[in-house]
Design a protein around this motif. Structure first.
Motif, PDB file in Angstrom:
ATOM      1  N   ARG A   1     -14.432   6.287  -5.343  1.00  0.00           N
ATOM      2  CA  ARG A   1     -13.500   5.173  -5.219  1.00  0.00           C
ATOM      3  C   ARG A   1     -13.078   5.028  -3.761  1.00  0.00           C
ATOM      4  O   ARG A   1     -12.988   5.990  -3.018  1.00  0.00           O
ATOM      5  N   HIS A   2     -12.838   3.782  -3.376  1.00  0.00           N
ATOM      6  CA  HIS A   2     -12.486   3.478  -2.001  1.00  0.00           C
ATOM      7  C   HIS A   2     -11.050   3.957  -1.726  1.00  0.00           C
ATOM      8  O   HIS A   2     -10.184   3.839  -2.598  1.00  0.00           O
ATOM      9  N   PRO A   3     -10.796   4.514  -0.514  1.00  0.00           N
ATOM     10  CA  PRO A   3      -9.445   5.009  -0.230  1.00  0.00           C
ATOM     11  C   PRO A   3      -8.344   3.954  -0.438  1.00  0.00           C
ATOM     12  O   PRO A   3      -7.216   4.295  -0.823  1.00  0.00           O
ATOM     13  N   ILE A   4      -8.678   2.685  -0.210  1.00  0.00           N
ATOM     14  CA  ILE A   4      -7.668   1.636  -0.426  1.00  0.00           C
ATOM     15  C   ILE A   4      -7.360   1.501  -1.920  1.00  0.00           C
ATOM     16  O   ILE A   4      -6.203   1.354  -2.324  1.00  0.00           O
ATOM     17  N   SER A   5      -8.405   1.598  -2.753  1.00  0.00           N
ATOM     18  CA  SER A   5      -8.172   1.538  -4.204  1.00  0.00           C
ATOM     19  C   SER A   5      -7.372   2.740  -4.670  1.00  0.00           C
ATOM     20  O   SER A   5      -6.458   2.610  -5.490  1.00  0.00           O
TER      21      SER A   5
ATOM     22  N   THR B   1      -5.240   4.505  -2.948  1.00  0.00           N
ATOM     23  CA  THR B   1      -3.849   4.352  -2.505  1.00  0.00           C
ATOM     24  C   THR B   1      -3.118   3.300  -3.342  1.00  0.00           C
ATOM     25  O   THR B   1      -1.973   3.501  -3.753  1.00  0.00           O
ATOM     26  N   ARG B   2      -3.805   2.184  -3.584  1.00  0.00           N
ATOM     27  CA  ARG B   2      -3.168   1.117  -4.386  1.00  0.00           C
ATOM     28  C   ARG B   2      -2.770   1.657  -5.767  1.00  0.00           C
ATOM     29  O   ARG B   2      -1.643   1.454  -6.222  1.00  0.00           O
ATOM     30  N   GLU B   3      -3.721   2.373  -6.415  1.00  0.00           N
ATOM     31  CA  GLU B   3      -3.427   2.909  -7.750  1.00  0.00           C
ATOM     32  C   GLU B   3      -2.241   3.869  -7.705  1.00  0.00           C
ATOM     33  O   GLU B   3      -1.412   3.894  -8.599  1.00  0.00           O
ATOM     34  N   GLU B   4      -2.195   4.663  -6.634  1.00  0.00           N
ATOM     35  CA  GLU B   4      -1.110   5.645  -6.538  1.00  0.00           C
ATOM     36  C   GLU B   4       0.245   4.939  -6.380  1.00  0.00           C
ATOM     37  O   GLU B   4       1.229   5.315  -7.018  1.00  0.00           O
ATOM     38  N   ILE B   5       0.271   3.913  -5.521  1.00  0.00           N
ATOM     39  CA  ILE B   5       1.521   3.159  -5.326  1.00  0.00           C
ATOM     40  C   ILE B   5       1.962   2.538  -6.649  1.00  0.00           C
ATOM     41  O   ILE B   5       3.115   2.663  -7.079  1.00  0.00           O
ATOM     42  N   ILE B   6       0.992   1.889  -7.339  1.00  0.00           N
ATOM     43  CA  ILE B   6       1.332   1.225  -8.609  1.00  0.00           C
ATOM     44  C   ILE B   6       1.869   2.243  -9.607  1.00  0.00           C
ATOM     45  O   ILE B   6       2.878   2.004 -10.281  1.00  0.00           O
ATOM     46  N   SER B   7       1.212   3.403  -9.666  1.00  0.00           N
ATOM     47  CA  SER B   7       1.629   4.357 -10.694  1.00  0.00           C
ATOM     48  C   SER B   7       3.029   4.911 -10.407  1.00  0.00           C
ATOM     49  O   SER B   7       3.806   5.150 -11.325  1.00  0.00           O
ATOM     50  N   ILE B   8       3.375   5.072  -9.131  1.00  0.00           N
ATOM     51  CA  ILE B   8       4.726   5.555  -8.813  1.00  0.00           C
ATOM     52  C   ILE B   8       5.777   4.523  -9.269  1.00  0.00           C
ATOM     53  O   ILE B   8       6.808   4.866  -9.840  1.00  0.00           O
TER      54      ILE B   8
ATOM     55  N   PHE C   1      16.412  -7.148  -5.013  1.00  0.00           N
ATOM     56  CA  PHE C   1      15.838  -6.646  -3.761  1.00  0.00           C
ATOM     57  C   PHE C   1      14.334  -6.795  -3.786  1.00  0.00           C
ATOM     58  O   PHE C   1      13.733  -6.951  -4.860  1.00  0.00           O
ATOM     59  N   ALA C   2      13.747  -6.797  -2.585  1.00  0.00           N
ATOM     60  CA  ALA C   2      12.293  -6.926  -2.478  1.00  0.00           C
ATOM     61  C   ALA C   2      11.833  -6.016  -1.354  1.00  0.00           C
ATOM     62  O   ALA C   2      12.602  -5.654  -0.458  1.00  0.00           O
ATOM     63  N   PHE C   3      10.584  -5.627  -1.447  1.00  0.00           N
ATOM     64  CA  PHE C   3      10.003  -4.838  -0.346  1.00  0.00           C
ATOM     65  C   PHE C   3       8.516  -5.145  -0.275  1.00  0.00           C
ATOM     66  O   PHE C   3       7.923  -5.636  -1.247  1.00  0.00           O
ATOM     67  N   GLY C   4       7.938  -4.914   0.891  1.00  0.00           N
ATOM     68  CA  GLY C   4       6.515  -5.181   1.043  1.00  0.00           C
ATOM     69  C   GLY C   4       5.900  -4.190   2.019  1.00  0.00           C
ATOM     70  O   GLY C   4       6.501  -3.871   3.049  1.00  0.00           O
ATOM     71  N   MET C   5       4.724  -3.668   1.637  1.00  0.00           N
ATOM     72  CA  MET C   5       4.072  -2.698   2.538  1.00  0.00           C
ATOM     73  C   MET C   5       2.579  -2.953   2.593  1.00  0.00           C
ATOM     74  O   MET C   5       1.990  -3.535   1.676  1.00  0.00           O
ATOM     75  N   GLY C   6       1.958  -2.514   3.692  1.00  0.00           N
ATOM     76  CA  GLY C   6       0.512  -2.648   3.847  1.00  0.00           C
ATOM     77  C   GLY C   6      -0.171  -1.415   3.265  1.00  0.00           C
ATOM     78  O   GLY C   6       0.198  -0.291   3.593  1.00  0.00           O
ATOM     79  N   ILE C   7      -1.164  -1.638   2.401  1.00  0.00           N
ATOM     80  CA  ILE C   7      -1.835  -0.487   1.769  1.00  0.00           C
ATOM     81  C   ILE C   7      -2.631   0.299   2.809  1.00  0.00           C
ATOM     82  O   ILE C   7      -2.631   1.531   2.814  1.00  0.00           O
ATOM     83  N   GLU C   8      -3.304  -0.416   3.724  1.00  0.00           N
ATOM     84  CA  GLU C   8      -4.073   0.272   4.764  1.00  0.00           C
ATOM     85  C   GLU C   8      -3.162   1.200   5.569  1.00  0.00           C
ATOM     86  O   GLU C   8      -3.544   2.310   5.899  1.00  0.00           O
ATOM     87  N   ARG C   9      -1.973   0.694   5.872  1.00  0.00           N
ATOM     88  CA  ARG C   9      -1.046   1.488   6.693  1.00  0.00           C
ATOM     89  C   ARG C   9      -0.627   2.766   5.946  1.00  0.00           C
ATOM     90  O   ARG C   9      -0.634   3.856   6.517  1.00  0.00           O
ATOM     91  N   ILE C  10      -0.277   2.620   4.679  1.00  0.00           N
ATOM     92  CA  ILE C  10       0.123   3.791   3.878  1.00  0.00           C
ATOM     93  C   ILE C  10      -1.036   4.790   3.836  1.00  0.00           C
ATOM     94  O   ILE C  10      -0.846   5.996   4.036  1.00  0.00           O
ATOM     95  N   ALA C  11      -2.248   4.260   3.612  1.00  0.00           N
ATOM     96  CA  ALA C  11      -3.424   5.152   3.524  1.00  0.00           C
ATOM     97  C   ALA C  11      -3.693   5.826   4.868  1.00  0.00           C
ATOM     98  O   ALA C  11      -4.052   7.003   4.931  1.00  0.00           O
TER      99      ALA C  11
END
Ligand code: DAH
Length: 342
Positions: free
Chosen positions: A103-107, A109-116, A305-315
């Protein structure tokens, strides 16, 4: 005479076929064996007059090379099909090996963020990549002359009153969610975004973001802070600290940029955090009442409230990847490094 023979043989070689190893060997003997036709031509070549020697010599040599190459090719093909036949007739043979991708590192990371966020009660929401000005800017309280609407940042597809464009952030999914659902709303919105930027180690014209939105009665800034703290501790480790700096986004008031304590040096200062001990990870804030109203939600009754983050940056921060472009090149040597992270 010799010329004609060469032509005929060339044709024959081009169309040569063989069904099994034996036929390939027969062809080899007939052409290149001691008494083979090409070998015979080399004998005849001795009688060619001196002025034609050079021309025929070249032709004969290339004929010989072609024959040898063809025989090799047929041999390879025959071996391949006979292997296959063997394994289908002998059912105890091990199956054909094929490479499994990772799996691609972006995928990942995305899955991990969603699951949290799922664990905190957030549902998944998605929206279109091709959007209109209303959902990307207008409903998010961007004044008409805001620089982010500028051609420099946005890929426009059409012009006019409500231009069609490629979304520059996933905040558009906030708008779509609030327009169609009633509070309480708790969504996490991952997706691809587009900006008209020069590609470098730190920027790309395509990247991924995750947007989060929580709207209900009595949602406060303290809730935002706690939600982010839970997220960063799960993502970067239990000792991670957060710091909030005042900032500005048209769609939140107040707005903040969130930093985490550097996960490499633990906050002491290193070259990753440029000696500051902190790394920026997201933008966030309380949803501006104008945005709630633009989406049909009563801002006197509800807050959010709202928040936004870049997945590439987190990864990048999680795995210390220094060049953003690596995520897009898909070099398997890079991708394989994340195999164990699945
Ligand atoms: N949309 C912002 C961007 O693309 C990120 C962001 C900042 C999203 C603050 C938010 C927010 O929801 O509250 O840079």
């Amino acid at each position: 005479m010799i010329n004609e023979k060469i032509e005929t043989l060339l044709n024959e070689i081009r169309n040569a076929k063989a069904g099994n190893e034996k036929e390939v060997e027969e062809l080899r003997v007939r052409l290149l064996g001691k008494k083979g036709e090409i070998t015979g031509l080399f004998d005849e070549f001795r009688n060619v007059s001196a002025e034609h020697k050079r021309e025929f010599g070249q032709k004969l040599n290339s004929l010989k090379n072609m024959a040898a190459a063809k025989i090799e090719e047929l041999r390879g093909r025959v071996a391949e099909t006979s292997d296959r036949k063997d394994s289908s007739s002998d059912l105890t043979m091990p199956g054909d090996h094929f490479e499994l991708g990772t799996r691609h590192p972006i995928s990942i990371t995305r899955e991990e963020i969603i699951s949290i966020f799922r664990k905190q009660g957030y549902a998944l929401a998605e929206g279109p990549e091709i959007e209109d000005d209303h959902h990307v800017f207008e409903a998010l309280n961007f004044p008409p002359d805001h620089p982010a609407r500028d051609m420099q940042d946005t890929f426009f597809i059409s012009s006019g009153v409500n231009p069609i464009l490629l979304r520059t952030h996933t905040s558009s999914v906030q708008v779509r969610t609030m327009e169609t659902r009633k509070p309480p709303i708790r969504v996490i919105c991952p997706g691809r975004v587009f900006r008209n930027e020069a590609i470098s180690a730190r920027a790309h014209c395509i990247f991924h973001q995750v947007e989060g939105l929580y709207v209900d009665r009595n949602v406060s800034f303290a809730d935002l802070k706690q939600t982010i703290l839970i997220f960063v501790r799960e993502m970067f480790g239990p000792d991670t600290k957060i710091r909030m700096r005042p900032s500005y986004f048209p769609f939140t008031e107040p707005s903040t940029e969130v930093d985490i304590s550097c996960n490499i040096c633990g906050g002491k200062g290193c070259n990753i955090c440029k000696g500051t001990g902190w790394l920026e990870i997201m933008g966030a804030g309380m949803v501006d009442p104008n945005v709630l109203e633009a989406c049909g939600i009563d801002s006197k009754e509800y807050t959010g409230f709202a928040f936004g983050m870049g997945i590439e940056r987190i990864a990048m921060l999680k795995w210390q990847v220094k060049d953003l472009r690596l995520y897009f090149e898909n070099d398997v040597r890079f991708l394989r490094e994340f195999e164990t992270s699945i």
